[in-house]
Motif scaffolding. Structure first.
Motif, PDB file in Angstrom:
ATOM      1  N   LYS A  28      49.541  52.364  59.767  1.00 36.85           N
ATOM      2  CA  LYS A  28      49.915  51.538  60.922  1.00 36.85           C
ATOM      3  C   LYS A  28      50.882  50.535  60.689  1.00 36.85           C
ATOM      4  CE  LYS A  28      46.023  50.203  63.179  1.00 36.85           C
ATOM      5  NZ  LYS A  28      44.940  49.632  63.561  1.00 36.85           N
ATOM      6  N   LEU A  32      54.020  50.055  62.814  1.00 31.73           N
ATOM      7  CA  LEU A  32      54.694  48.646  63.573  1.00 31.73           C
ATOM      8  C   LEU A  32      55.983  48.523  63.142  1.00 31.73           C
ATOM      9  CD1 LEU A  32      53.715  46.773  65.696  1.00 31.73           C
ATOM     10  CD2 LEU A  32      52.675  45.516  63.772  1.00 31.73           C
ATOM     11  N   LEU A  35      58.820  50.152  64.550  1.00 32.93           N
ATOM     12  CA  LEU A  35      58.861  50.154  65.865  1.00 32.93           C
ATOM     13  C   LEU A  35      59.540  48.535  66.151  1.00 32.93           C
ATOM     14  CD1 LEU A  35      58.268  50.267  68.966  1.00 32.93           C
ATOM     15  CD2 LEU A  35      56.336  49.198  68.426  1.00 32.93           C
ATOM     16  N   LEU A  50      54.023  42.759  71.402  1.00 30.25           N
ATOM     17  CA  LEU A  50      54.232  44.079  70.809  1.00 30.25           C
ATOM     18  C   LEU A  50      53.062  44.999  71.244  1.00 30.25           C
ATOM     19  CD1 LEU A  50      54.815  42.714  67.282  1.00 30.25           C
ATOM     20  CD2 LEU A  50      56.226  44.117  68.493  1.00 30.25           C
ATOM     21  N   ALA A  51      51.871  44.299  71.698  1.00 32.56           N
ATOM     22  CA  ALA A  51      50.777  45.435  72.213  1.00 32.56           C
ATOM     23  C   ALA A  51      50.895  45.986  73.344  1.00 32.56           C
ATOM     24  CB  ALA A  51      49.308  44.504  72.277  1.00 32.56           C
ATOM     25  N   CYS A  54      52.256  49.324  72.843  1.00 35.04           N
ATOM     26  CA  CYS A  54      51.426  50.052  71.795  1.00 35.04           C
ATOM     27  C   CYS A  54      49.991  50.353  72.489  1.00 35.04           C
ATOM     28  CB  CYS A  54      51.188  49.359  70.530  1.00 35.04           C
ATOM     29  SG  CYS A  54      52.712  48.727  69.578  1.00 35.04           S
ATOM     30  N   LYS A  55      49.554  51.529  71.792  1.00 27.57           N
ATOM     31  CA  LYS A  55      48.218  52.119  72.182  1.00 27.57           C
ATOM     32  C   LYS A  55      47.179  50.985  71.583  1.00 27.57           C
ATOM     33  CE  LYS A  55      44.596  55.518  71.499  1.00 27.57           C
ATOM     34  NZ  LYS A  55      44.645  56.780  71.031  1.00 27.57           N
ATOM     35  N   GLU A  56      47.334  50.144  70.570  1.00 25.94           N
ATOM     36  CA  GLU A  56      46.589  49.110  69.923  1.00 25.94           C
ATOM     37  C   GLU A  56      46.425  48.013  70.994  1.00 25.94           C
ATOM     38  OE1 GLU A  56      47.038  52.216  67.384  1.00 25.94           O
ATOM     39  OE2 GLU A  56      48.489  51.064  68.035  1.00 25.94           O
ATOM     40  N   VAL A  61      47.102  44.577  66.493  1.00 31.66           N
ATOM     41  CA  VAL A  61      48.386  44.432  66.178  1.00 31.66           C
ATOM     42  C   VAL A  61      48.757  43.054  65.322  1.00 31.66           C
ATOM     43  CG1 VAL A  61      50.802  43.479  67.335  1.00 31.66           C
ATOM     44  CG2 VAL A  61      49.457  45.523  68.148  1.00 31.66           C
ATOM     45  N   THR A  64      47.800  44.017  61.682  1.00 29.27           N
ATOM     46  CA  THR A  64      49.006  44.572  61.336  1.00 29.27           C
ATOM     47  C   THR A  64      50.204  43.642  60.796  1.00 29.27           C
ATOM     48  OG1 THR A  64      48.001  46.543  62.494  1.00 29.27           O
ATOM     49  CG2 THR A  64      50.253  46.684  61.498  1.00 29.27           C
TER      50      THR A  64
END
Length: 104
Positions: A28, A32, A35, A50-51, A54-56, A61, A64
């Motif tokens: 992960k 990230l 990305l 960032l979220a 993203c799927k998370e 996030v 991470t």
């Protein structure tokens, strides 16, 4: 063994393999950081920003980002206005980790 080659004509990112080969980072965190390295400098690097791509969720996030910060790939600095109120966070994203600063 099959070898796949992709013709790179536009819309690609060149980055160091250092974080991808780092066995101490989670998948992960590697994803990230990859990305983040692909985004423009003026991107909204907040956990919400960032979220949003993203799927998370924000909490995932955030965790991470903390992992990457502990590993030295991200440096976060609080931005305060002239009255000392917190107004945001400045992110420095590194391809090679930097040892964390030692406090006094």
């Amino acid at each position: 063994m099959a070898v796949f080659r992709v013709q790179k004509t536009q819309n690609y990112t060149i980055m160091s393999n250092h974080h991808l080969r780092n066995k101490t980072l989670s998948l992960k965190a590697k994803g990230l950081l990859s990305l983040m390295l692909s985004l423009p400098e003026d991107w909204d690097y907040t956990t919400r920003g960032l979220a949003s791509i993203c799927k998370e969720g924000v909490d995932s996030v955030c965790a991470t980002v903390r992992e990457l910060e502990a590993a030295g790939y991200i440096i976060r600095r609080r931005i305060r206005d002239k009255n000392g109120q917190m107004r945001g966070m400045e992110y420095t994203v590194l391809e090679q980790p930097q040892p964390p600063e030692q406090g006094p």
